[in-house]
Motif scaffolding. Structure first.
Motif, PDB file in Angstrom:
ATOM      1  N   MET A   1       0.822  -1.192   0.000  1.00 39.23           N
ATOM      2  CA  MET A   1       0.000   0.000   0.000  1.00 39.23           C
ATOM      3  C   MET A   1       0.866   1.256   0.000  1.00 39.23           C
ATOM      4  O   MET A   1       0.539   2.220  -0.674  1.00 39.23           O
ATOM      5  N   TRP A   2       1.933   1.253   0.778  1.00 38.42           N
ATOM      6  CA  TRP A   2       2.819   2.413   0.841  1.00 38.42           C
ATOM      7  C   TRP A   2       3.405   2.722  -0.530  1.00 38.42           C
ATOM      8  O   TRP A   2       3.562   3.879  -0.895  1.00 38.42           O
ATOM      9  N   GLU A   3       3.706   1.694  -1.307  1.00 40.89           N
ATOM     10  CA  GLU A   3       4.263   1.903  -2.651  1.00 40.89           C
ATOM     11  C   GLU A   3       3.264   2.619  -3.555  1.00 40.89           C
ATOM     12  O   GLU A   3       3.642   3.483  -4.337  1.00 40.89           O
ATOM     13  N   ALA A   4       2.001   2.252  -3.440  1.00 42.88           N
ATOM     14  CA  ALA A   4       0.967   2.920  -4.247  1.00 42.88           C
ATOM     15  C   ALA A   4       0.845   4.386  -3.850  1.00 42.88           C
ATOM     16  O   ALA A   4       0.770   5.265  -4.719  1.00 42.88           O
ATOM     17  N   ILE A   5       0.870   4.658  -2.556  1.00 43.18           N
ATOM     18  CA  ILE A   5       0.770   6.044  -2.092  1.00 43.18           C
ATOM     19  C   ILE A   5       2.009   6.829  -2.512  1.00 43.18           C
ATOM     20  O   ILE A   5       1.908   7.991  -2.908  1.00 43.18           O
ATOM     21  N   LYS A   6       3.172   6.188  -2.474  1.00 41.88           N
ATOM     22  CA  LYS A   6       4.410   6.856  -2.896  1.00 41.88           C
ATOM     23  C   LYS A   6       4.321   7.255  -4.374  1.00 41.88           C
ATOM     24  O   LYS A   6       4.762   8.332  -4.767  1.00 41.88           O
ATOM     25  N   ARG A   7       3.720   6.400  -5.196  1.00 37.65           N
ATOM     26  CA  ARG A   7       3.570   6.715  -6.622  1.00 37.65           C
ATOM     27  C   ARG A   7       2.664   7.916  -6.830  1.00 37.65           C
ATOM     28  O   ARG A   7       2.770   8.625  -7.824  1.00 37.65           O
ATOM     29  N   TRP A   8       1.735   8.158  -5.909  1.00 36.67           N
ATOM     30  CA  TRP A   8       0.829   9.294  -6.037  1.00 36.67           C
ATOM     31  C   TRP A   8       1.574  10.606  -5.920  1.00 36.67           C
ATOM     32  O   TRP A   8       1.227  11.583  -6.578  1.00 36.67           O
ATOM     33  N   PHE A   9       2.578  10.671  -5.058  1.00 34.03           N
ATOM     34  CA  PHE A   9       3.192  11.943  -4.705  1.00 34.03           C
ATOM     35  C   PHE A   9       4.604  12.146  -5.220  1.00 34.03           C
ATOM     36  O   PHE A   9       5.125  13.250  -5.119  1.00 34.03           O
ATOM     37  N   ASP A  10       5.236  11.130  -5.729  1.00 36.93           N
ATOM     38  CA  ASP A  10       6.634  11.230  -6.120  1.00 36.93           C
ATOM     39  C   ASP A  10       6.762  11.242  -7.640  1.00 36.93           C
ATOM     40  O   ASP A  10       6.659  10.198  -8.285  1.00 36.93           O
ATOM     41  N   PRO A  11       6.980  12.424  -8.254  1.00 38.41           N
ATOM     42  CA  PRO A  11       7.096  12.487  -9.713  1.00 38.41           C
ATOM     43  C   PRO A  11       8.253  11.647 -10.242  1.00 38.41           C
ATOM     44  O   PRO A  11       8.171  11.080 -11.321  1.00 38.41           O
ATOM     45  N   ALA A  12       9.326  11.558  -9.479  1.00 39.53           N
ATOM     46  CA  ALA A  12      10.468  10.758  -9.922  1.00 39.53           C
ATOM     47  C   ALA A  12      10.080   9.283 -10.010  1.00 39.53           C
ATOM     48  O   ALA A  12      10.543   8.561 -10.890  1.00 39.53           O
ATOM     49  N   GLU A  13       9.226   8.852  -9.115  1.00 38.99           N
ATOM     50  CA  GLU A  13       8.766   7.451  -9.120  1.00 38.99           C
ATOM     51  C   GLU A  13       7.974   7.168 -10.400  1.00 38.99           C
ATOM     52  O   GLU A  13       8.124   6.122 -11.013  1.00 38.99           O
ATOM     53  N   ALA A  14       7.141   8.115 -10.808  1.00 35.29           N
ATOM     54  CA  ALA A  14       6.353   7.928 -12.029  1.00 35.29           C
ATOM     55  C   ALA A  14       7.247   7.892 -13.264  1.00 35.29           C
ATOM     56  O   ALA A  14       6.987   7.149 -14.206  1.00 35.29           O
ATOM     57  N   ARG A  15       8.299   8.672 -13.256  1.00 36.83           N
ATOM     58  CA  ARG A  15       9.191   8.735 -14.420  1.00 36.83           C
ATOM     59  C   ARG A  15      10.228   7.619 -14.428  1.00 36.83           C
ATOM     60  O   ARG A  15      10.944   7.458 -15.409  1.00 36.83           O
ATOM     61  N   ALA A  16      10.315   6.859 -13.346  1.00 38.81           N
ATOM     62  CA  ALA A  16      11.345   5.827 -13.238  1.00 38.81           C
ATOM     63  C   ALA A  16      11.007   4.578 -14.043  1.00 38.81           C
ATOM     64  O   ALA A  16      11.878   3.745 -14.264  1.00 38.81           O
ATOM     65  N   VAL A  17       9.770   4.443 -14.464  1.00 35.88           N
ATOM     66  CA  VAL A  17       9.379   3.239 -15.197  1.00 35.88           C
ATOM     67  C   VAL A  17       9.061   3.586 -16.642  1.00 35.88           C
ATOM     68  O   VAL A  17       8.594   4.679 -16.957  1.00 35.88           O
ATOM     69  N   GLY A  18       9.313   2.643 -17.515  1.00 36.12           N
ATOM     70  CA  GLY A  18       8.918   2.762 -18.910  1.00 36.12           C
ATOM     71  C   GLY A  18       9.563   3.908 -19.655  1.00 36.12           C
ATOM     72  O   GLY A  18      10.615   4.415 -19.278  1.00 36.12           O
ATOM     73  N   GLU A  19       8.874   4.291 -20.729  1.00 33.68           N
ATOM     74  CA  GLU A  19       9.368   5.355 -21.608  1.00 33.68           C
ATOM     75  C   GLU A  19       8.462   6.574 -21.515  1.00 33.68           C
ATOM     76  O   GLU A  19       7.293   6.464 -21.183  1.00 33.68           O
ATOM     77  N   THR A  20       9.013   7.720 -21.851  1.00 36.36           N
ATOM     78  CA  THR A  20       8.222   8.947 -21.856  1.00 36.36           C
ATOM     79  C   THR A  20       7.178   8.841 -22.963  1.00 36.36           C
ATOM     80  O   THR A  20       7.514   8.666 -24.130  1.00 36.36           O
ATOM     81  N   PRO A  21       5.899   8.945 -22.609  1.00 32.55           N
ATOM     82  CA  PRO A  21       4.849   8.811 -23.623  1.00 32.55           C
ATOM     83  C   PRO A  21       4.644  10.112 -24.391  1.00 32.55           C
ATOM     84  O   PRO A  21       5.170  11.161 -24.016  1.00 32.55           O
ATOM     85  N   ASP A  22       3.869  10.025 -25.441  1.00 26.32           N
ATOM     86  CA  ASP A  22       3.415  11.223 -26.138  1.00 26.32           C
ATOM     87  C   ASP A  22       2.695  12.089 -25.107  1.00 26.32           C
ATOM     88  O   ASP A  22       1.821  11.618 -24.387  1.00 26.32           O
ATOM     89  N   TYR A  23       3.061  13.341 -25.016  1.00 26.10           N
ATOM     90  CA  TYR A  23       2.526  14.210 -23.970  1.00 26.10           C
ATOM     91  C   TYR A  23       1.010  14.312 -24.017  1.00 26.10           C
ATOM     92  O   TYR A  23       0.364  14.563 -23.008  1.00 26.10           O
ATOM     93  N   ARG A  24       0.411  14.120 -25.190  1.00 29.50           N
ATOM     94  CA  ARG A  24      -1.044  14.228 -25.305  1.00 29.50           C
ATOM     95  C   ARG A  24      -1.753  13.179 -24.454  1.00 29.50           C
ATOM     96  O   ARG A  24      -2.808  13.438 -23.882  1.00 29.50           O
ATOM     97  N   PHE A  25      -1.151  11.982 -24.334  1.00 31.38           N
ATOM     98  CA  PHE A  25      -1.758  10.934 -23.510  1.00 31.38           C
ATOM     99  C   PHE A  25      -1.689  11.302 -22.031  1.00 31.38           C
ATOM    100  O   PHE A  25      -2.644  11.105 -21.278  1.00 31.38           O
TER     101      PHE A  25
END
Length: 130
Positions: free
Chosen positions: A1-25
């Protein structure tokens, strides 16, 4: 659960996975998130209005029950909105299917059911007042 909450507030966490998508999405995902927040604010506002402006209803404490239900539903919508935004953003970055949610259907049923209950309360007051 803490990991899910961390993903809500940490922009670096969101950018740490995958590739940068088309900004429109990402912007479309954000617009959807903001629409859910508007819904949440409307429910909270309705709860406050019910608490302040509804007259006493025929059933004891019905006004307070309606107000608390709307306030709790508004809070749940806000929390669900941020969770769905984070899960969708992650799926977009990973090129996965978008997460499916039954929450809109549940919310629609709750609001519709609440409206029916309010109609019954108003009619009971109108009939009882005669």
């Amino acid at each position: 659960m803490w990991e899910a909450i961390k993903r809500w507030f940490d922009p670096a966490e969101a950018r740490a996975v995958g590739e940068t998508p088309d900004y429109r999405f990402s912007l479309a995902n954000e617009r959807t998130f903001l629409a859910w927040l508007r819904t949440s604010l409307a429910l909270v506002g309705g709860g406050l209005a019910a608490a302040q402006f509804l007259p006493q209803l025929p059933m004891s404490h019905l006004r307070e029950v309606i107000a608390v239900a709307l306030l709790l539903l508004g809070g749940a919508v806000a929390i669900r909105a941020v969770d769905h935004w984070a899960r969708t953003e992650r799926a977009i970055r990973l090129g996965q299917e978008l997460p499916v949610s039954r929450f809109p259907a549940v919310l629609a049923l709750a609001v519709g059911g609440g409206a029916v209950l309010l109609v019954i309360a108003v009619l009971a007051r109108a009939i009882g007042g005669r």
